[in-house]
Design an enzyme around this catalytic site. Structure first.
Site, PDB file in Angstrom:
ATOM      1  N   ARG A  75       0.815  -1.106  -0.223  1.00  0.00           N
ATOM      2  CA  ARG A  75      -0.060  -0.055   0.017  1.00  0.00           C
ATOM      3  C   ARG A  75       0.418   0.736  -0.169  1.00  0.00           C
ATOM      4  O   ARG A  75       0.371   2.019   0.731  1.00  0.00           O
ATOM      5  CB  ARG A  75      -1.180   0.295   1.091  1.00  0.00           C
ATOM      6  CG  ARG A  75      -1.900  -0.854   0.877  1.00  0.00           C
ATOM      7  CD  ARG A  75      -3.778  -0.732   0.125  1.00  0.00           C
ATOM      8  NE  ARG A  75      -4.630  -1.635   0.033  1.00  0.00           N
ATOM      9  CZ  ARG A  75      -5.635  -1.254   1.003  1.00  0.00           C
ATOM     10  NH1 ARG A  75      -5.383  -0.277   1.910  1.00  0.00           N
ATOM     11  NH2 ARG A  75      -6.526  -2.770   1.489  1.00  0.00           N
ATOM     12  N   ARG A 106      -6.287  11.679  -6.207  1.00  0.00           N
ATOM     13  CA  ARG A 106      -7.896  10.257  -5.827  1.00  0.00           C
ATOM     14  C   ARG A 106      -9.044  12.209  -6.142  1.00  0.00           C
ATOM     15  O   ARG A 106     -10.012  11.245  -6.267  1.00  0.00           O
ATOM     16  CB  ARG A 106      -7.613   9.957  -4.359  1.00  0.00           C
ATOM     17  CG  ARG A 106      -8.867   8.747  -4.072  1.00  0.00           C
ATOM     18  CD  ARG A 106      -8.553   8.558  -2.611  1.00  0.00           C
ATOM     19  NE  ARG A 106      -9.704   7.954  -2.462  1.00  0.00           N
ATOM     20  CZ  ARG A 106     -10.817   7.869  -2.078  1.00  0.00           C
ATOM     21  NH1 ARG A 106     -11.371   9.395  -2.180  1.00  0.00           N
ATOM     22  NH2 ARG A 106     -11.772   6.947  -2.028  1.00  0.00           N
ATOM     23  N   ASP A 155      -6.837  -2.256  -7.115  1.00  0.00           N
ATOM     24  CA  ASP A 155      -7.521  -3.309  -6.294  1.00  0.00           C
ATOM     25  C   ASP A 155      -7.887  -4.411  -6.714  1.00  0.00           C
ATOM     26  O   ASP A 155      -8.220  -4.810  -7.707  1.00  0.00           O
ATOM     27  CB  ASP A 155      -9.078  -2.246  -6.065  1.00  0.00           C
ATOM     28  CG  ASP A 155      -9.426  -2.606  -3.900  1.00  0.00           C
ATOM     29  OD1 ASP A 155      -8.075  -2.583  -3.266  1.00  0.00           O
ATOM     30  OD2 ASP A 155     -10.146  -4.123  -4.354  1.00  0.00           O
ATOM     31  N   TYR A 172     -14.644 -11.373  -0.115  1.00  0.00           N
ATOM     32  CA  TYR A 172     -15.967 -10.555   0.087  1.00  0.00           C
ATOM     33  C   TYR A 172     -17.110 -10.108  -1.666  1.00  0.00           C
ATOM     34  O   TYR A 172     -18.401  -9.497  -1.039  1.00  0.00           O
ATOM     35  CB  TYR A 172     -14.867  -9.425  -0.911  1.00  0.00           C
ATOM     36  CG  TYR A 172     -14.166  -8.760  -0.365  1.00  0.00           C
ATOM     37  CD1 TYR A 172     -14.215  -7.284   0.868  1.00  0.00           C
ATOM     38  CD2 TYR A 172     -11.966  -8.644   0.217  1.00  0.00           C
ATOM     39  CE1 TYR A 172     -13.282  -7.238   1.144  1.00  0.00           C
ATOM     40  CE2 TYR A 172     -11.820  -8.546   1.136  1.00  0.00           C
ATOM     41  CZ  TYR A 172     -11.586  -7.558   1.948  1.00  0.00           C
ATOM     42  OH  TYR A 172     -11.257  -6.917   2.641  1.00  0.00           O
TER      43      TYR A 172
END
Ligand code: CP3
Length: 343
Positions: free
Chosen positions: A26, A39, A76, A152
């Protein structure tokens, strides 16, 4: 692929490199003001992932600031469920939300038909980063391992205990295998394209491997990781593969012995002295500084970083964290950590 003059690639090919190459999980993220600015412009996390120009820019930001030995593709793990047709959103400050898949009817809605169309922008990011890499740095591509991605997909969000995913996996393993097989197919294809676009090494993140009993770890964490690595290597035999099943230290010696696995990531709770003895004879070891200590700083930061470097100095080692860097991490602590590793 395979430029052994790059420290990261040399370490992945089994060489001792002194000082060890360093990158942080990260490393492109919210602790960097330059990341937060891009972002903001992108208007949302997934938009950023699917914008090759901006994603390439944020991938390279930490290298420009700190001189890391590797870039990790900015994307991601949840772009795979998205590419299979599942609805995926990220609400600010809340983490991912997906329309949960709990049964065969849910599985029937998934398809690989538009896989590469959906993932196309990410291959574009890889191409741009490969073209803009600083001298000596290597580009790591990645994907989530099937078990973690499936948690997920089935829960529909992050979870503490994974009640739905685990009861499917443990109670109806052959049914759950259908989902895992789909993820193996999609992930192998995805990673092959990343290599073709310029990735020089690949990491598979199995963040939630540690919640599985041994028999289920073997079937749903280790076996799919090895199968994905095998399929990628059938096409690109020299690409190094890093496996990171978090929270599963006891099962790592067996995984480290698999010929498809070049390197093993260890979490911060795993003793690096143990890893030197039990893993390093079979695989490069990557890790394992605690991200909380990077946040805390102080003299312990240097002392514990040197301790990890020492413990793993007898074999191939890549210095990294034991989990992702935290958003509140002070910029100067990262500087100090790198200086401590490079001695
Ligand atoms: O390491 C890197 O710098 C590369 C980029 C990367 C991201 N996510 C960017 C990201 C990588 C390798 C990942 C992997 C990932 N994503 C994992 C496995 C590793 C791990 O950290 O456990 C998992 C479980 C995910 C799923 C995911 N993505 C969650 C649970 C969250 C929300 C938690 C959070 O930190 O906000 C994300 C969001 C995410 N992925 C962010 C980043 C930089 C934060 C999004 C933002 O900018 O708001």
């Amino acid at each position: 692929v395979n430029d052994i003059s790059k420290p990261l690639i040399a370490a992945l090919k089994g060489q001792r490199v002194d000082p060890p190459p360093v990158w942080l999980m990260r490393q492109a993220g919210r602790y960097l003001p330059e990341y937060r600015a891009v972002r903001e412009q992108a208007g949302g996390f997934l938009n950023l992932c699917y914008d090759p120009e901006k994603a390439a820019e944020v991938t390279l930001q930490p290298l420009h600031r700190y001189g890391f030995d590797a870039a990790i593709l900015f994307s991601d793990i949840l772009v795979i469920p998205h590419a299979l047709g599942q609805n995926v959103t990220f609400e600010a400050g809340e983490g991912p939300r997906l329309d949960p898949i709990r049964d065969n009817a849910g599985l029937a809605r998934l398809s690989t038909d538009r896989l590469h169309e959906s993932l196309g922008p990410i291959y574009g990011t890889v191409e741009r980063v490969a073209a803009g890499l600083p001298e000596g740095a290597a580009l790591i591509g990645f994907a989530g391992a099937p078990w973690t991605v499936a948690t997920y997909m089935v829960e529909g969000s992050g979870s503490r205990d994974y009640p739905n995913a685990k009861s499917w996996a443990l109670g109806d393993p052959d049914g759950f295998q259908v989902l895992v097989d789909l993820l193996v197919d999609a992930t192998a294809e995805y990673l092959i394209r990343q290599v073709e676009a310029g990735a020089e090494a690949l990491q598979l993140f199995d963040t939630w491997a540690g919640v599985l009993p041994k028999h289920a770890f073997d079937r749903f964490s280790a076996a799919p990781i090895v199968e994905i690595a095998r399929r990628v290597k059938d096409v690109h035999p020299n690409i190094p593969v890093i496996a990171f099943p978090r929270g599963a230290a006891l099962y790592l010696p067996e995984l480290a012995r698999m010929p498809e696995i070049d390197a093993i990531g260890i979490d911060y709770a795993t003793d690096p002295v143990w890893a030197a003895r039990e893993l390093q004879p079979h695989a490069t070891v990557q890790g394992n500084f605690d991200p909380i200590l990077l946040l805390a700083g102080g003299d312990e930061l240097e002392r514990r970083a040197r301790e990890i470097v020492e413990a793993l100095s007898g074999g191939p080692h890549i210095f990294n964290l034991g989990h992702g860097i935290l958003p509140q991490t002070p910029l100067e602590h990262v500087e100090r950590l790198i200086a401590a590793v490079r001695g």
